[in-house]
Scaffold this active site. Structure first.
Site, short mmCIF file in Angstrom:
data_model
loop_
_atom_site.label_atom_id
_atom_site.label_comp_id
_atom_site.label_asym_id
_atom_site.label_seq_id
_atom_site.Cartn_x
_atom_site.Cartn_y
_atom_site.Cartn_z
N ASN A 119 13.53 43.38 34.43
CA ASN A 119 14.60 43.85 35.33
C ASN A 119 16.00 43.70 34.74
O ASN A 119 17.00 43.76 35.47
CB ASN A 119 14.47 43.20 36.71
CG ASN A 119 14.65 41.69 36.68
OD1 ASN A 119 14.85 41.11 35.61
ND2 ASN A 119 14.60 41.06 37.83
N GLU A 161 25.53 27.37 35.74
CA GLU A 161 25.07 28.28 34.69
C GLU A 161 26.19 28.58 33.67
O GLU A 161 25.93 28.70 32.48
CB GLU A 161 24.55 29.58 35.32
CG GLU A 161 23.24 29.35 36.08
CD GLU A 161 22.74 30.56 36.86
OE1 GLU A 161 21.68 30.44 37.49
OE2 GLU A 161 23.41 31.61 36.84
N HIS A 175 20.30 39.14 34.57
CA HIS A 175 20.39 37.97 35.45
C HIS A 175 21.82 37.85 35.96
O HIS A 175 22.76 38.14 35.23
CB HIS A 175 20.04 36.68 34.70
CG HIS A 175 20.41 35.45 35.46
ND1 HIS A 175 19.59 34.90 36.43
CD2 HIS A 175 21.53 34.68 35.45
CE1 HIS A 175 20.20 33.84 36.97
NE2 HIS A 175 21.38 33.69 36.39
N PHE A 204 4.87 33.13 38.27
CA PHE A 204 5.46 33.97 37.23
C PHE A 204 6.28 33.17 36.22
O PHE A 204 6.87 33.76 35.30
CB PHE A 204 6.33 35.06 37.85
CG PHE A 204 7.47 34.57 38.71
CD1 PHE A 204 8.68 34.18 38.13
CD2 PHE A 204 7.34 34.48 40.08
CE1 PHE A 204 9.74 33.73 38.92
CE2 PHE A 204 8.40 34.03 40.88
CZ PHE A 204 9.60 33.65 40.28
N TYR A 232 16.07 28.33 34.18
CA TYR A 232 15.15 28.77 35.24
C TYR A 232 14.40 27.60 35.89
O TYR A 232 13.34 27.81 36.46
CB TYR A 232 14.16 29.80 34.69
CG TYR A 232 14.73 31.21 34.59
CD1 TYR A 232 15.33 31.83 35.69
CD2 TYR A 232 14.64 31.95 33.42
CE1 TYR A 232 15.84 33.12 35.62
CE2 TYR A 232 15.15 33.24 33.34
CZ TYR A 232 15.75 33.82 34.44
OH TYR A 232 16.24 35.11 34.37
N LYS A 288 19.29 40.65 29.61
CA LYS A 288 18.04 40.06 29.14
C LYS A 288 17.52 40.81 27.90
O LYS A 288 18.05 41.88 27.55
CB LYS A 288 17.02 40.09 30.29
CG LYS A 288 17.42 39.22 31.49
CD LYS A 288 16.38 39.32 32.61
CE LYS A 288 16.73 38.46 33.82
NZ LYS A 288 15.70 38.59 34.90
N ARG A 306 19.52 47.72 38.17
CA ARG A 306 18.06 47.60 38.16
C ARG A 306 17.37 48.87 38.63
O ARG A 306 16.30 49.22 38.13
CB ARG A 306 17.63 46.38 39.00
CG ARG A 306 17.88 45.06 38.25
CD ARG A 306 17.73 43.87 39.16
NE ARG A 306 17.73 42.59 38.43
CZ ARG A 306 17.82 41.42 39.02
NH1 ARG A 306 17.94 41.33 40.35
NH2 ARG A 306 17.80 40.30 38.30
N THR A 354 16.06 42.17 43.13
CA THR A 354 15.24 41.58 42.07
C THR A 354 14.17 42.54 41.57
O THR A 354 13.92 42.64 40.38
CB THR A 354 14.59 40.28 42.60
OG1 THR A 354 15.63 39.40 43.04
CG2 THR A 354 13.78 39.60 41.52
P1 IDP Z 1 17.04 37.27 40.62
O1 IDP Z 1 17.01 37.45 39.13
O2 IDP Z 1 17.29 38.57 41.34
O3 IDP Z 1 17.98 36.18 41.07
P2 IDP Z 1 14.87 35.41 41.19
O4 IDP Z 1 14.02 35.42 42.43
O5 IDP Z 1 15.85 34.31 41.02
O6 IDP Z 1 15.56 36.85 41.08
O7 IDP Z 1 13.86 35.43 39.96
C1 IDP Z 1 14.33 35.19 38.65
C2 IDP Z 1 13.66 36.16 37.71
O8 IDP Z 1 12.28 35.87 37.66
C3 IDP Z 1 13.74 37.63 38.14
O9 IDP Z 1 14.94 38.27 37.78
C4 IDP Z 1 12.55 38.20 37.38
O10 IDP Z 1 12.88 38.40 36.00
C5 IDP Z 1 11.55 37.06 37.48
N1 IDP Z 1 10.63 37.22 38.61
C6 IDP Z 1 10.89 36.96 39.90
N2 IDP Z 1 9.81 37.21 40.68
C7 IDP Z 1 8.86 37.66 39.83
C8 IDP Z 1 7.51 38.11 40.01
O11 IDP Z 1 6.97 38.14 41.12
N3 IDP Z 1 6.84 38.49 38.88
C9 IDP Z 1 7.40 38.46 37.64
N4 IDP Z 1 8.64 38.06 37.42
C10 IDP Z 1 9.38 37.66 38.50
MG MG Z 2 17.89 34.12 40.78
#
Ligand code: IDP
Ligand code: MG
Length: 149
Positions: free
Chosen positions: A112, A126, A115, A57, A49, A9, A102, A91
């Site tokens: 973080n 994807e 992806h 978020f 997304y 990212k 991470r 995550t």
């Molecule tokens: P992942 O990337 O581990 O698969 P997902 O739940 O699919 O996690 O969420 C996608 C992305 O959205 C996360 O990697 C993070 O960048 C962002 N994200 C997820 N939850 C939050 C949150 O509570 N606050 C801010 N950003 C979030």
């Molecule tokens: Mg995800």
């Protein structure tokens, strides 16, 4: 064999971590079959997304992923989807296991770093979204007999 999509990212690119993070996956033995650096349009970000649309978020997530260039990578190996997810970590970096990307480089969920596709269907969709049908490289590595039994 599986293929999966990894995105470094904008924070990873800005922090000069492209090489370090690509190395994590190479060192694990995964084969890189696609690699690009590109700016992300808001349209592409929305498509990638889409599953998170409507979540609190979401707007911040779109701003984040479009805030600078990203590196997208296709990785291949046995159980590549799960292997990559385990290398990336949970995550929320504060909850990620030490040794994961991470945990080793991050502090907050909104920065973080990486992806990774979370299942066979999302990986296929994807890879298609970011690379298209025919762009991935098929090749053999001599070293694979020392990595794969
Ligand atoms: P992942 O990337 O581990 O698969 P997902 O739940 O699919 O996690 O969420 C996608 C992305 O959205 C996360 O990697 C993070 O960048 C962002 N994200 C997820 N939850 C939050 C949150 O509570 N606050 C801010 N950003 C979030
Ligand atoms: Mg995800």
């Amino acid at each position: 064999m599986e293929r999966t999509l990894i995105i470094l990212k904008p924070d990873a690119v800005q922090r000069g971590l492209i090489g370090a993070l690509v190395s994590r996956f190479e060192q694990r033995g995964l084969k890189i079959v696609g690699l690009r650096l590109l700016a992300v349009s808001r349209e592409l970000a929305h498509r990638h997304y889409a599953v998170h649309e409507g979540k609190p978020f979401f707007a911040g997530l779109i701003d984040y992923i479009t805030s600078g260039p990203v590196v997208v990578m296709a990785a291949e190996g046995p159980n590549a989807i799960a292997v990559v997810r385990s290398t990336v970590g949970a995550t929320r970096p504060g909850e990620a296991a030490p040794g994961t990307i991470r945990a080793d480089y991050g502090l907050t969920v909104g920065r973080n770093l990486v992806h990774a596709s979370d299942g066979p269907e999302t990986a296929a969709a994807e890879l298609d979204l970011w690379f298209g049908a025919d762009a991935l490289a098929d090749y053999t590595r001599d070293v694979d007999r020392w990595i794969l039994e």
